[in-house]
Design a protein around this motif. Sequence first.
Motif, PDB file in Angstrom:
ATOM      1  N   ARG A  60       0.840  -1.200   0.000  1.00 52.44           N
ATOM      2  CA  ARG A  60       0.000   0.000   0.000  1.00 52.44           C
ATOM      3  C   ARG A  60       0.873   1.248   0.000  1.00 52.44           C
ATOM      4  N   LYS A  61       1.963   1.186   0.741  1.00 47.56           N
ATOM      5  CA  LYS A  61       2.863   2.332   0.862  1.00 47.56           C
ATOM      6  C   LYS A  61       4.241   1.800   1.227  1.00 47.56           C
ATOM      7  N   ALA A  62       5.259   2.553   0.846  1.00 42.65           N
ATOM      8  CA  ALA A  62       6.629   2.180   1.189  1.00 42.65           C
ATOM      9  C   ALA A  62       7.359   3.418   1.674  1.00 42.65           C
ATOM     10  N   ASN A  63       8.528   3.188   2.266  1.00 37.67           N
ATOM     11  CA  ASN A  63       9.325   4.338   2.677  1.00 37.67           C
ATOM     12  C   ASN A  63      10.791   4.134   2.351  1.00 37.67           C
ATOM     13  N   GLY A  64      11.449   5.255   2.036  1.00 37.47           N
ATOM     14  CA  GLY A  64      12.899   5.324   2.016  1.00 37.47           C
ATOM     15  C   GLY A  64      13.358   5.763   3.394  1.00 37.47           C
ATOM     16  N   VAL A  65      14.676   5.737   3.621  1.00 36.63           N
ATOM     17  CA  VAL A  65      15.177   5.895   4.983  1.00 36.63           C
ATOM     18  C   VAL A  65      15.878   7.237   5.228  1.00 36.63           C
ATOM     19  N   SER A  66      15.666   8.186   4.328  1.00 31.48           N
ATOM     20  CA  SER A  66      16.010   9.592   4.543  1.00 31.48           C
ATOM     21  C   SER A  66      15.257  10.374   3.479  1.00 31.48           C
ATOM     22  N   LYS A  67      15.202  11.675   3.637  1.00 25.69           N
ATOM     23  CA  LYS A  67      14.499  12.489   2.644  1.00 25.69           C
ATOM     24  C   LYS A  67      15.187  12.385   1.290  1.00 25.69           C
ATOM     25  N   LEU A  68      16.514  12.422   1.296  1.00 26.04           N
ATOM     26  CA  LEU A  68      17.260  12.298   0.044  1.00 26.04           C
ATOM     27  C   LEU A  68      17.046  10.912  -0.571  1.00 26.04           C
ATOM     28  N   HIS A  69      17.099   9.875   0.254  1.00 23.92           N
ATOM     29  CA  HIS A  69      16.928   8.524  -0.271  1.00 23.92           C
ATOM     30  C   HIS A  69      15.542   8.321  -0.879  1.00 23.92           C
ATOM     31  N   ALA A  70      14.500   8.902  -0.263  1.00 20.71           N
ATOM     32  CA  ALA A  70      13.160   8.765  -0.830  1.00 20.71           C
ATOM     33  C   ALA A  70      13.105   9.361  -2.232  1.00 20.71           C
ATOM     34  N   LYS A  71      13.775  10.507  -2.432  1.00 15.02           N
ATOM     35  CA  LYS A  71      13.833  11.105  -3.777  1.00 15.02           C
ATOM     36  C   LYS A  71      14.578  10.196  -4.735  1.00 15.02           C
ATOM     37  N   VAL A  72      15.709   9.671  -4.298  1.00 12.00           N
ATOM     38  CA  VAL A  72      16.512   8.778  -5.140  1.00 12.00           C
ATOM     39  C   VAL A  72      15.716   7.523  -5.486  1.00 12.00           C
ATOM     40  N   ALA A  73      15.024   6.953  -4.477  1.00 12.76           N
ATOM     41  CA  ALA A  73      14.263   5.714  -4.697  1.00 12.76           C
ATOM     42  C   ALA A  73      13.087   5.935  -5.634  1.00 12.76           C
ATOM     43  N   ASN A  74      12.365   7.024  -5.455  1.00 14.99           N
ATOM     44  CA  ASN A  74      11.247   7.306  -6.366  1.00 14.99           C
ATOM     45  C   ASN A  74      11.744   7.461  -7.793  1.00 14.99           C
ATOM     46  N   ASP A  75      12.902   8.071  -7.956  1.00 18.89           N
ATOM     47  CA  ASP A  75      13.472   8.248  -9.292  1.00 18.89           C
ATOM     48  C   ASP A  75      13.958   6.912  -9.867  1.00 18.89           C
ATOM     49  N   MET A  76      14.517   6.058  -9.003  1.00 16.83           N
ATOM     50  CA  MET A  76      15.025   4.749  -9.446  1.00 16.83           C
ATOM     51  C   MET A  76      13.927   3.875 -10.043  1.00 16.83           C
ATOM     52  N   TRP A  77      12.751   3.891  -9.417  1.00 17.21           N
ATOM     53  CA  TRP A  77      11.711   2.917  -9.755  1.00 17.21           C
ATOM     54  C   TRP A  77      10.530   3.518 -10.508  1.00 17.21           C
ATOM     55  N   LYS A  78      10.605   4.786 -10.883  1.00 11.92           N
ATOM     56  CA  LYS A  78       9.446   5.490 -11.453  1.00 11.92           C
ATOM     57  C   LYS A  78       8.990   4.920 -12.791  1.00 11.92           C
ATOM     58  N   ASP A  79       9.850   4.244 -13.515  1.00 12.12           N
ATOM     59  CA  ASP A  79       9.488   3.748 -14.846  1.00 12.12           C
ATOM     60  C   ASP A  79       8.785   2.400 -14.814  1.00 12.12           C
ATOM     61  N   TYR A  80       8.593   1.834 -13.642  1.00 14.13           N
ATOM     62  CA  TYR A  80       7.908   0.540 -13.523  1.00 14.13           C
ATOM     63  C   TYR A  80       6.447   0.772 -13.141  1.00 14.13           C
ATOM     64  N   ASP A  81       5.554   0.035 -13.779  1.00 17.77           N
ATOM     65  CA  ASP A  81       4.118   0.185 -13.520  1.00 17.77           C
ATOM     66  C   ASP A  81       3.756  -0.328 -12.123  1.00 17.77           C
ATOM     67  N   GLY A  82       2.756   0.319 -11.523  1.00 14.72           N
ATOM     68  CA  GLY A  82       2.162  -0.206 -10.302  1.00 14.72           C
ATOM     69  C   GLY A  82       2.946   0.024  -9.033  1.00 14.72           C
ATOM     70  N   ILE A  83       3.935   0.910  -9.096  1.00 12.58           N
ATOM     71  CA  ILE A  83       4.764   1.174  -7.913  1.00 12.58           C
ATOM     72  C   ILE A  83       3.991   2.055  -6.933  1.00 12.58           C
ATOM     73  N   CYS A  84       4.035   1.710  -5.645  1.00 14.76           N
ATOM     74  CA  CYS A  84       3.354   2.522  -4.639  1.00 14.76           C
ATOM     75  C   CYS A  84       4.182   3.758  -4.304  1.00 14.76           C
ATOM     76  N   ASP A  85       3.599   4.654  -3.551  1.00 15.96           N
ATOM     77  CA  ASP A  85       4.320   5.837  -3.095  1.00 15.96           C
ATOM     78  C   ASP A  85       5.467   5.425  -2.165  1.00 15.96           C
TER      79      ASP A  85
END
Length: 546
Positions: free
Chosen positions: A261-286
Amino acid sequence: MNKEYTTWYHPYEPNPEYSKKVAYFSMEFGIHQSFNIYSGGLGFLAGSHMRSGYELKQNMIGVGMLWKYGYYDQARNEDQTLRTEFNEKHFDFLEDTGIEVEVKLHDNPYVKVRAYILKPEIFGTVPMYFLSTDVDGNDHLSRTITNHLYDRNPVTRVSQSIVLGIGGAKVVEALGGADTYHLNEGHALPAFYYLRDRGITKDQMVFTTHTPEKAGNEEREARHLNRCGFFGRTLSDDELQREMVNGGMINYTISALRMSRKANGVSKLHAKVANDMWKDYDGICDIIPITNAQNQKFWHDDKIKEAWINKDSNSYKARKLELKQELFLEVKKQTGKDFNPNVLTVVWARRFAAYKRADLLLHDFDRFKRLIHNQDRPIQIIWAGKPYPFDFDAINTFNHLVHNSKYEPNLAVLIGYEIDLSRKLKCGSDVWLNTPRITREASGTSGMTAAMNGSVNVSTNDGWIPEFEKDGENCFVLPALDYKMPIWDQDKLDTENLYKILEDRVIPTYYNQPDKWQDIVFTAMNDVIPEFTTYRMADDYYKKLF
């Protein structure tokens, strides 16, 4: 049989704010030195979370693995280089719950998994259940699945994920089930597949991703995983096709992000990096940020804490001197070197991975020699940390530091980097050196507990540091570089910037402006507490993720 063994049980009435039943799955937990079944930062983080969950009276349990040989024990060869040893562990404080479940592994549908409980009164954690396949009735290979944390055999690694995921999910079912199932990294991914088939909805599944490193985001061939029993049953070709990415692969992180339903990265910078890493895959949660933290009650030295609360610099300095002497006894025991507690002491200590750059100071070797031989403003440097036991490049870096420090009286490389040594290093150092390439360290928590104990962070601006840093006021930070720059160029510039900060700012402040240094120490404690303690983090997980 006691009810706490076979039902969802806590020795306290859960706080109404944290009443949701949460099962927290993690491959490793770093709880106490005597329970050495962890590798490094992921385990330290999970262990602190379990402690704070108990202190906040959260309705949570931990689910982990009982590693018969732990990760490994560090020893030395005749020339002081690193030797890895695998010694059997015994933990009499664990109790057999009587819960035994079966999982299908490869062609064996009846591998037994036994659950042992770590009761809250032992170390002050929420109830924790540790799984073992070293069970009478299992064949030899099945019994060895829970031998080694992060086993080098890829088939065994898959089996470990199945035992933790599916075996763990079945143990939680035996305890009455959970409202929320949380995967701390993707190792226990099979839990989500199994639970999905059991009617557990996406609303009940959440995930924490801990690293942007490729090796930390496992990816394996889908048909092979299907044969292994990874999905809890054999998927049809059409079902398997829907799970595949990257040409027939299962990426653990992508699958977890799709099922959560939801996921988290482990710092504010990491969350930005992670969202960018996986953004091209369908069905990814926030992927939201929940910055890692550490348990203050466990890590903060009581006398240092008292001096900070009272802003008593004399008491602080007296205690810091004692803590340095305790650390230097360990240095003397391991290396025969007699460090001086009045000399600025720098520590680099964490997992040995290439991107963390343990040897960055040695990249400019002439300047390094001038630094360590300066008699007017002397410096002492200690390195410690654990390479993966089969990462021979990392072991070579460790040994390179051993050879270059062997005959220098003010340099030391220590073995045995686990919780007790980590505590001594954080309490006994003046500077905590952190040198990852930017965006590669998702969080990095060691600097938090170092700051709690008066060790000033000198760091690249990565992980948690951008949320904490006030350069020159609570730490010293290297100028941020373009992370897309070639690695060689990054390393060269970071080396130059690190030396400039040490030579022009850190060392002169320590020796020439002791009052300013003391201000930096206390300001860092003000800024790290409570923001980077697991009271804040454990609260965030319940309110933002669970």
